[in-house]
Design a protein around this motif. Sequence first.
Motif, PDB file in Angstrom:
ATOM      1  N   THR A  97      68.384 -67.921  -0.397  1.00  0.00           N
ATOM      2  CA  THR A  97      69.682 -67.716   0.056  1.00  0.00           C
ATOM      3  C   THR A  97      69.527 -67.534   1.651  1.00  0.00           C
ATOM      4  O   THR A  97      68.862 -66.336   2.155  1.00  0.00           O
ATOM      5  N   PRO A  98      69.786 -68.232   2.734  1.00  0.00           N
ATOM      6  CA  PRO A  98      69.701 -68.440   4.031  1.00  0.00           C
ATOM      7  C   PRO A  98      70.944 -67.124   4.391  1.00  0.00           C
ATOM      8  O   PRO A  98      71.879 -66.824   3.967  1.00  0.00           O
ATOM      9  N   THR A 147      65.775 -65.197   4.972  1.00  0.00           N
ATOM     10  CA  THR A 147      65.884 -65.799   3.485  1.00  0.00           C
ATOM     11  C   THR A 147      65.624 -64.851   2.577  1.00  0.00           C
ATOM     12  O   THR A 147      65.038 -63.740   2.677  1.00  0.00           O
ATOM     13  N   ARG A 148      66.757 -64.814   1.396  1.00  0.00           N
ATOM     14  CA  ARG A 148      66.882 -63.677   0.364  1.00  0.00           C
ATOM     15  C   ARG A 148      66.139 -64.389  -0.837  1.00  0.00           C
ATOM     16  O   ARG A 148      66.948 -65.536  -1.100  1.00  0.00           O
ATOM     17  N   PHE A 149      65.303 -64.148  -1.444  1.00  0.00           N
ATOM     18  CA  PHE A 149      64.846 -64.622  -2.596  1.00  0.00           C
ATOM     19  C   PHE A 149      65.188 -63.856  -3.806  1.00  0.00           C
ATOM     20  O   PHE A 149      65.040 -62.415  -3.738  1.00  0.00           O
ATOM     21  N   PHE A 198      61.354 -62.836   6.548  1.00  0.00           N
ATOM     22  CA  PHE A 198      61.621 -63.787   7.769  1.00  0.00           C
ATOM     23  C   PHE A 198      60.213 -63.398   8.477  1.00  0.00           C
ATOM     24  O   PHE A 198      59.296 -62.934   8.209  1.00  0.00           O
ATOM     25  N   PHE A 199      60.292 -64.401   9.617  1.00  0.00           N
ATOM     26  CA  PHE A 199      58.892 -64.452  10.322  1.00  0.00           C
ATOM     27  C   PHE A 199      59.334 -64.277  11.950  1.00  0.00           C
ATOM     28  O   PHE A 199      60.143 -64.619  12.440  1.00  0.00           O
ATOM     29  N   LYS A 239      59.861 -65.553  18.536  1.00  0.00           N
ATOM     30  CA  LYS A 239      60.977 -66.096  17.904  1.00  0.00           C
ATOM     31  C   LYS A 239      61.128 -65.458  16.529  1.00  0.00           C
ATOM     32  O   LYS A 239      60.098 -65.312  15.772  1.00  0.00           O
ATOM     33  N   PHE A 240      62.504 -65.321  16.308  1.00  0.00           N
ATOM     34  CA  PHE A 240      62.764 -65.001  14.555  1.00  0.00           C
ATOM     35  C   PHE A 240      63.076 -66.389  13.940  1.00  0.00           C
ATOM     36  O   PHE A 240      63.977 -66.809  14.218  1.00  0.00           O
ATOM     37  N   LEU A 241      62.074 -66.535  12.794  1.00  0.00           N
ATOM     38  CA  LEU A 241      62.294 -67.944  11.971  1.00  0.00           C
ATOM     39  C   LEU A 241      62.633 -67.401  10.602  1.00  0.00           C
ATOM     40  O   LEU A 241      62.090 -66.329  10.253  1.00  0.00           O
ATOM     41  N   ASP A 242      63.306 -68.347   9.845  1.00  0.00           N
ATOM     42  CA  ASP A 242      63.481 -68.004   8.244  1.00  0.00           C
ATOM     43  C   ASP A 242      62.853 -68.612   7.447  1.00  0.00           C
ATOM     44  O   ASP A 242      62.943 -68.449   6.076  1.00  0.00           O
ATOM     45  N   SER A 243      61.880 -69.542   7.641  1.00  0.00           N
ATOM     46  CA  SER A 243      61.044 -70.163   6.476  1.00  0.00           C
ATOM     47  C   SER A 243      59.696 -70.647   7.146  1.00  0.00           C
ATOM     48  O   SER A 243      59.552 -70.866   8.457  1.00  0.00           O
TER      49      SER A 243
END
Length: 658
Positions: A509-510, A559-561, A578-579, A584-588
């Motif tokens: 889930t984003p 991202t919620r796993f 997240f990364f 930068k903050f990125l979700d994948s």
Amino acid sequence: MIPPAAWGWIAVCTALFGLMHWEFLYRTWRFSKDPNWSHVLIIPLISIYYIHQHRRRLDEAAKRLCWWALPLVFLGLYAYVWGIFPGRNDMVRGYSMVFTAFATVLFLLGPSAMRVLWFPVAYLVFAVKISDAIWERIAARLQDIAAAGATFALQILAEFMNFTVTTSGNTITMGFMNNRGVWEDYPMNVAEACSGLRMLMAFIALGVALAFLFDRAWWQRLIMIALAVPIAVLVNIGRVTALGVISTIDKEYATGDFHLFVGMMMLVPAALLFLGLGWVLDHLIIRGDGDNEGTSAPPSAGPPAEAASPATAGTLARAALLGGGLALGTGLVYAMLFNALSGRPPFPAVPAAASWAVAAVGVGVLAGLFALALRSAPGRRGPAALAFGAALTCGVFGVAAAGKHSVLSWQQVVLHKEAVDLRHRLTRLPTTIGPYELEKEEVLPPEIVDELGTEDYLSRWYRDTRVPEGEPGHLVRLHVAYYTGMTDTVPHVPDRCFVAGGVRHKGLTPLTVRLDPSRFTAAPDGRGYVAAATLPPPGEPKWADGTTVHLPTRDLNATRFTYGSPGRGDRDQHVTYFFVANGKFLDSPNRVRLQGFNIRDRYSYYCKVEVQVLGVADPEAFDRRATQLLDAVMPDVMACLPDWPDVQAGLWPPADQP
């Protein structure tokens, strides 16, 4: 057939080809140190051996310039450029380089010679590293197969030996009586390193080589190639099975150097299986002397050469100039098409309509240059024609390499990112952060660290002192892993490793994690946000004032796993990750690869931040608890990471960093 002058042009052409593709060749050499790709340096040697093995057929093959292959050379060159930008895909660059080599050989020597040379040139694709986005999907499937196959084999052996076998996901648990007389359950995770992936590409390359290095019919070669993957999988199942049995004798033998030794020993049964398969295929059908593929009659030498005398210096100079003109023309057409189609044109002063017009004129000029090159060539066959073609190709590669390097320098493009050190080791994160107190520090075993891909990591369980002991949410887990000097996808995310551990994947889930605005305030210069960490600036004593850290935003894409038991939502568990990539903050992982790095950045890093709240099944409650932990720890996490404004300003890393 090839006079000394032509050999000189061919040598120069090869050197310019290497200069054009130098960045990728250097990257391939670096990847050869990765155990997954340590075979890549052997691939060219096998190709050279194949050419030596078939040198007589090559000598007897008719050779001529194949002019229709010249446009394919340019197609490969500009596919390579596209792989740099906007494609930013190393796999595309590698395959484009092999395609360009194939088209170049076809242009210089013609179709008859390519009937011999197509295999050694095409075989170079095995030296191209497959993109991690594809590689990881294959690895996940191979892990499942290796775990299931080894479990089945161990269960059969357990009927004759004194141990038990159970499995959960990709974790095989061996039950046995240890040397102290105590029954022990030893979990053995079939990690990525044991998935068979390290052997897969090497075994496929080995199978293809054995299929073509020996004289076999085409259908026999297809069978050997098709069975390369099953053989790799079968041998790896044998490897995991052997490690399982060895672990019942001594667990130390199932890890470390002996673990690697067992993997290397698997090359022996793999080679025997391939040789046995070849023997069966050779004796399956008895062929007469005239049935051998490609050996019943030597290839025709073709018609006599059209030009027996060597090409003059003026003719060769004209060929090189024509090749350079063709390269300049195609470069202009490529630039104008890119300018017309790109959302961010490199020449914004030139409108799209003018770009299309210039591209059309350029195509006309290219057609004229191509026709002039055809008329200038001293025939299509013979030493003079070969020298002319080699000189023309030198012009193409020379101008293409100079143009590419000039454009990269003009645009300040950095293809090989440099590593940048952390400001503090992650283990310096405080053991007490607000209401959170350290419960347990996890030290991962070597094989899991190998799968994680970095030794710069932190894996801790914190105790939330606001929650009574034993209640849901009392324990929270923080996992941080830091990578630098690379631009590929992250190899280790929860929705992969947790499933490998036996849990049931129940969705990704984003979501947006909104950090506390009272702690993360707007920066004075209006660019991003700042927060106060407890860790001091690098080099300062621990009692110094905390570092002021910079964040581009306080709304983190994450991202919620979700994982758990099928049909039991009340027992679901969640992990948010997240990364942080170059500030930068990125979700994948894919967004890290696609958006995390600017092509002009000299340095690169990315950091995975992962939060787990034990026992909280409700997603909204979990999100609140995870956000509370991130509010507390993110300032100090960012204090450990390189401060990206400082990196861009040249203030970090320090000048004395090696």
